[in-house]
Design a protein around this motif. Structure first.
Motif, PDB file in Angstrom:
ATOM      1  N   LEU A  59      74.761  85.555   7.847  1.00  0.00           N
ATOM      2  CA  LEU A  59      74.881  85.188   9.256  1.00  0.00           C
ATOM      3  C   LEU A  59      75.884  84.052   9.377  1.00  0.00           C
ATOM      4  CD1 LEU A  59      73.762  85.538  12.162  1.00  0.00           C
ATOM      5  CD2 LEU A  59      71.941  83.939  11.532  1.00  0.00           C
ATOM      6  N   LEU A  60      76.949  84.265  10.153  1.00  0.00           N
ATOM      7  CA  LEU A  60      77.949  83.228  10.412  1.00  0.00           C
ATOM      8  C   LEU A  60      77.473  82.421  11.613  1.00  0.00           C
ATOM      9  CD1 LEU A  60      80.788  82.016   9.816  1.00  0.00           C
ATOM     10  CD2 LEU A  60      81.669  83.623  11.499  1.00  0.00           C
ATOM     11  N   ALA A  61      77.214  81.128  11.379  1.00  0.00           N
ATOM     12  CA  ALA A  61      76.651  80.274  12.424  1.00  0.00           C
ATOM     13  C   ALA A  61      77.390  78.946  12.457  1.00  0.00           C
ATOM     14  CB  ALA A  61      75.166  80.028  12.146  1.00  0.00           C
ATOM     15  N   ARG A  62      77.281  78.266  13.574  1.00  0.00           N
ATOM     16  CA  ARG A  62      77.812  76.905  13.641  1.00  0.00           C
ATOM     17  C   ARG A  62      76.995  76.026  12.699  1.00  0.00           C
ATOM     18  NH1 ARG A  62      78.416  77.304  20.054  1.00  0.00           N
ATOM     19  NH2 ARG A  62      80.483  78.228  20.081  1.00  0.00           N
ATOM     20  N   THR A  63      77.570  74.914  12.283  1.00  0.00           N
ATOM     21  CA  THR A  63      76.982  74.096  11.230  1.00  0.00           C
ATOM     22  C   THR A  63      75.527  73.699  11.495  1.00  0.00           C
ATOM     23  OG1 THR A  63      79.175  73.245  10.714  1.00  0.00           O
ATOM     24  CG2 THR A  63      77.318  72.015   9.837  1.00  0.00           C
ATOM     25  N   ALA A  64      75.203  73.237  12.686  1.00  0.00           N
ATOM     26  CA  ALA A  64      73.826  72.806  12.985  1.00  0.00           C
ATOM     27  C   ALA A  64      72.848  73.976  12.876  1.00  0.00           C
ATOM     28  CB  ALA A  64      73.759  72.183  14.379  1.00  0.00           C
ATOM     29  N   SER A  65      73.229  75.130  13.408  1.00  0.00           N
ATOM     30  CA  SER A  65      72.369  76.319  13.312  1.00  0.00           C
ATOM     31  C   SER A  65      72.246  76.766  11.866  1.00  0.00           C
ATOM     32  CB  SER A  65      72.934  77.459  14.151  1.00  0.00           C
ATOM     33  OG  SER A  65      72.951  77.114  15.509  1.00  0.00           O
ATOM     34  N   GLN A  66      73.343  76.722  11.142  1.00  0.00           N
ATOM     35  CA  GLN A  66      73.327  77.125   9.737  1.00  0.00           C
ATOM     36  C   GLN A  66      72.352  76.262   8.940  1.00  0.00           C
ATOM     37  OE1 GLN A  66      76.719  76.062   7.432  1.00  0.00           O
ATOM     38  NE2 GLN A  66      76.192  77.420   5.752  1.00  0.00           N
ATOM     39  N   GLN A  67      72.402  74.960   9.142  1.00  0.00           N
ATOM     40  CA  GLN A  67      71.514  74.062   8.413  1.00  0.00           C
ATOM     41  C   GLN A  67      70.055  74.318   8.759  1.00  0.00           C
ATOM     42  OE1 GLN A  67      73.186  70.291   9.496  1.00  0.00           O
ATOM     43  NE2 GLN A  67      74.762  70.369   7.897  1.00  0.00           N
ATOM     44  N   ALA A  68      69.753  74.564  10.024  1.00  0.00           N
ATOM     45  CA  ALA A  68      68.372  74.832  10.441  1.00  0.00           C
ATOM     46  C   ALA A  68      67.861  76.141   9.844  1.00  0.00           C
ATOM     47  CB  ALA A  68      68.285  74.870  11.969  1.00  0.00           C
ATOM     48  N   ILE A  69      68.703  77.178   9.819  1.00  0.00           N
ATOM     49  CA  ILE A  69      68.301  78.472   9.265  1.00  0.00           C
ATOM     50  C   ILE A  69      68.106  78.362   7.759  1.00  0.00           C
ATOM     51  CG2 ILE A  69      69.030  80.862   8.855  1.00  0.00           C
ATOM     52  CD1 ILE A  69      70.453  80.646  11.656  1.00  0.00           C
ATOM     53  N   GLU A  70      68.985  77.634   7.081  1.00  0.00           N
ATOM     54  CA  GLU A  70      68.822  77.448   5.636  1.00  0.00           C
ATOM     55  C   GLU A  70      67.545  76.672   5.324  1.00  0.00           C
ATOM     56  OE1 GLU A  70      72.395  75.658   4.144  1.00  0.00           O
ATOM     57  OE2 GLU A  70      73.448  77.580   4.069  1.00  0.00           O
ATOM     58  N   ARG A  71      67.230  75.679   6.150  1.00  0.00           N
ATOM     59  CA  ARG A  71      66.057  74.843   5.922  1.00  0.00           C
ATOM     60  C   ARG A  71      64.749  75.568   6.262  1.00  0.00           C
ATOM     61  NH1 ARG A  71      67.895  70.896   8.547  1.00  0.00           N
ATOM     62  NH2 ARG A  71      67.082  71.471  10.582  1.00  0.00           N
ATOM     63  N   ASN A  72      64.720  76.282   7.385  1.00  0.00           N
ATOM     64  CA  ASN A  72      63.465  76.851   7.899  1.00  0.00           C
ATOM     65  C   ASN A  72      63.355  78.366   7.776  1.00  0.00           C
ATOM     66  OD1 ASN A  72      62.767  74.234   8.846  1.00  0.00           O
ATOM     67  ND2 ASN A  72      64.051  74.582  10.637  1.00  0.00           N
ATOM     68  N   GLY A  73      64.440  79.048   7.427  1.00  0.00           N
ATOM     69  CA  GLY A  73      64.438  80.502   7.480  1.00  0.00           C
ATOM     70  C   GLY A  73      64.598  80.953   8.919  1.00  0.00           C
ATOM     71  N   LEU A  74      64.510  82.239   9.147  1.00  0.00           N
ATOM     72  CA  LEU A  74      64.670  82.801  10.486  1.00  0.00           C
ATOM     73  C   LEU A  74      63.383  83.526  10.850  1.00  0.00           C
ATOM     74  CD1 LEU A  74      66.905  82.924  12.612  1.00  0.00           C
ATOM     75  CD2 LEU A  74      67.627  85.079  11.627  1.00  0.00           C
ATOM     76  N   THR A  75      62.710  83.070  11.900  1.00  0.00           N
ATOM     77  CA  THR A  75      61.433  83.647  12.325  1.00  0.00           C
ATOM     78  C   THR A  75      61.642  84.432  13.609  1.00  0.00           C
ATOM     79  OG1 THR A  75      60.245  81.780  11.368  1.00  0.00           O
ATOM     80  CG2 THR A  75      59.034  83.151  12.935  1.00  0.00           C
ATOM     81  N   LEU A  76      61.164  85.668  13.633  1.00  0.00           N
ATOM     82  CA  LEU A  76      61.226  86.488  14.843  1.00  0.00           C
ATOM     83  C   LEU A  76      59.882  86.384  15.550  1.00  0.00           C
ATOM     84  CD1 LEU A  76      62.928  88.567  16.469  1.00  0.00           C
ATOM     85  CD2 LEU A  76      61.715  90.334  15.208  1.00  0.00           C
ATOM     86  N   TRP A  77      59.922  86.073  16.837  1.00  0.00           N
ATOM     87  CA  TRP A  77      58.707  85.939  17.648  1.00  0.00           C
ATOM     88  C   TRP A  77      58.687  87.036  18.694  1.00  0.00           C
ATOM     89  CZ3 TRP A  77      54.953  82.256  16.904  1.00  0.00           C
ATOM     90  CH2 TRP A  77      55.261  81.260  15.979  1.00  0.00           C
ATOM     91  N   GLN A  78      57.507  87.611  18.907  1.00  0.00           N
ATOM     92  CA  GLN A  78      57.326  88.607  19.962  1.00  0.00           C
ATOM     93  C   GLN A  78      56.028  88.307  20.679  1.00  0.00           C
ATOM     94  OE1 GLN A  78      56.792  92.631  18.743  1.00  0.00           O
ATOM     95  NE2 GLN A  78      56.277  93.291  20.782  1.00  0.00           N
ATOM     96  N   GLN A  79      56.117  88.127  21.951  1.00  0.00           N
ATOM     97  CA  GLN A  79      54.963  87.865  22.791  1.00  0.00           C
ATOM     98  C   GLN A  79      54.089  86.752  22.218  1.00  0.00           C
ATOM     99  OE1 GLN A  79      53.164  91.707  23.255  1.00  0.00           O
ATOM    100  NE2 GLN A  79      54.835  92.472  24.501  1.00  0.00           N
ATOM    101  N   GLY A  80      54.739  85.671  21.774  1.00  0.00           N
ATOM    102  CA  GLY A  80      54.024  84.503  21.292  1.00  0.00           C
ATOM    103  C   GLY A  80      53.489  84.598  19.879  1.00  0.00           C
ATOM    104  N   GLN A  81      53.775  85.694  19.173  1.00  0.00           N
ATOM    105  CA  GLN A  81      53.288  85.854  17.810  1.00  0.00           C
ATOM    106  C   GLN A  81      54.460  86.027  16.853  1.00  0.00           C
ATOM    107  OE1 GLN A  81      50.315  88.845  17.379  1.00  0.00           O
ATOM    108  NE2 GLN A  81      49.080  88.091  19.067  1.00  0.00           N
ATOM    109  N   SER A  82      54.339  85.417  15.694  1.00  0.00           N
ATOM    110  CA  SER A  82      55.386  85.517  14.687  1.00  0.00           C
ATOM    111  C   SER A  82      55.368  86.886  14.027  1.00  0.00           C
ATOM    112  CB  SER A  82      55.184  84.434  13.618  1.00  0.00           C
ATOM    113  OG  SER A  82      56.048  84.658  12.532  1.00  0.00           O
ATOM    114  N   CYS A  83      56.534  87.492  13.911  1.00  0.00           N
ATOM    115  CA  CYS A  83      56.680  88.762  13.189  1.00  0.00           C
ATOM    116  C   CYS A  83      57.027  88.510  11.720  1.00  0.00           C
ATOM    117  CB  CYS A  83      57.770  89.619  13.831  1.00  0.00           C
ATOM    118  SG  CYS A  83      57.402  90.115  15.513  1.00  0.00           S
ATOM    119  N   GLY A  84      57.239  87.235  11.357  1.00  0.00           N
ATOM    120  CA  GLY A  84      57.556  86.882   9.982  1.00  0.00           C
ATOM    121  C   GLY A  84      58.819  86.057   9.906  1.00  0.00           C
TER     122      GLY A  84
END
Length: 125
Positions: free
Chosen positions: A73-98
């Motif tokens: 994923l090509l992201a701006r630096t701040a987004s890149q750092q957050a994704i590297e630190r926390n991973g990418l979580t998909l949410w649907q209707q208030g619940q995490s899909c992972g």
């Protein structure tokens, strides 16, 4: 299990839903081991907004990794750092899909090779 149009012309995936992205990304059921590095497909998703992150999350599932698909994923630096630190979580209707760990970058070079590049940016960016 997510917000996709449930159309009968899309094959059901192993989770029972008819998502086009999941259907094309699911590996053949006869595959028993990951593809070799020479047959790995490298996909670059440009843009870490809502569309880019959702697409990258789906394309980085265990099934696609087993099929030899590697997503960056090509992201701006701040987004890149957050994704590297926390991973990418998909949410649907208030619940995490992972949460998926996704390779990220904040720049591209001419030397990098991609099998597919998907643009997920606003027109004015």
């Amino acid at each position: 299990p997510h917000n996709s149009i449930d159309r009968a012309d899309r094959p059901r995936t192993s989770t029972g839903h008819r998502c086009y992205a999941c259907s094309i990304a699911s590996p053949p059921s006869t595959r028993t081991e990951p593809m070799s590095e020479s047959t790995t497909q490298r996909i670059l998703v440009i843009g870490a907004g809502a569309i880019g992150c959702t697409l990258a999350w789906h394309l980085s599932s265990e099934a696609t990794q087993a099929a030899g698909i590697r997503v960056t994923l090509l992201a701006r630096t701040a987004s890149q750092q957050a994704i590297e630190r926390n991973g990418l979580t998909l949410w649907q209707q208030g619940q995490s899909c992972g949460t998926h760990q996704i390779a990220t970058t904040s720049s591209m070079s001419k030397d990098q090779q991609w099998d597919a590049i998907i643009l997920c940016v606003k027109q004015y960016d």
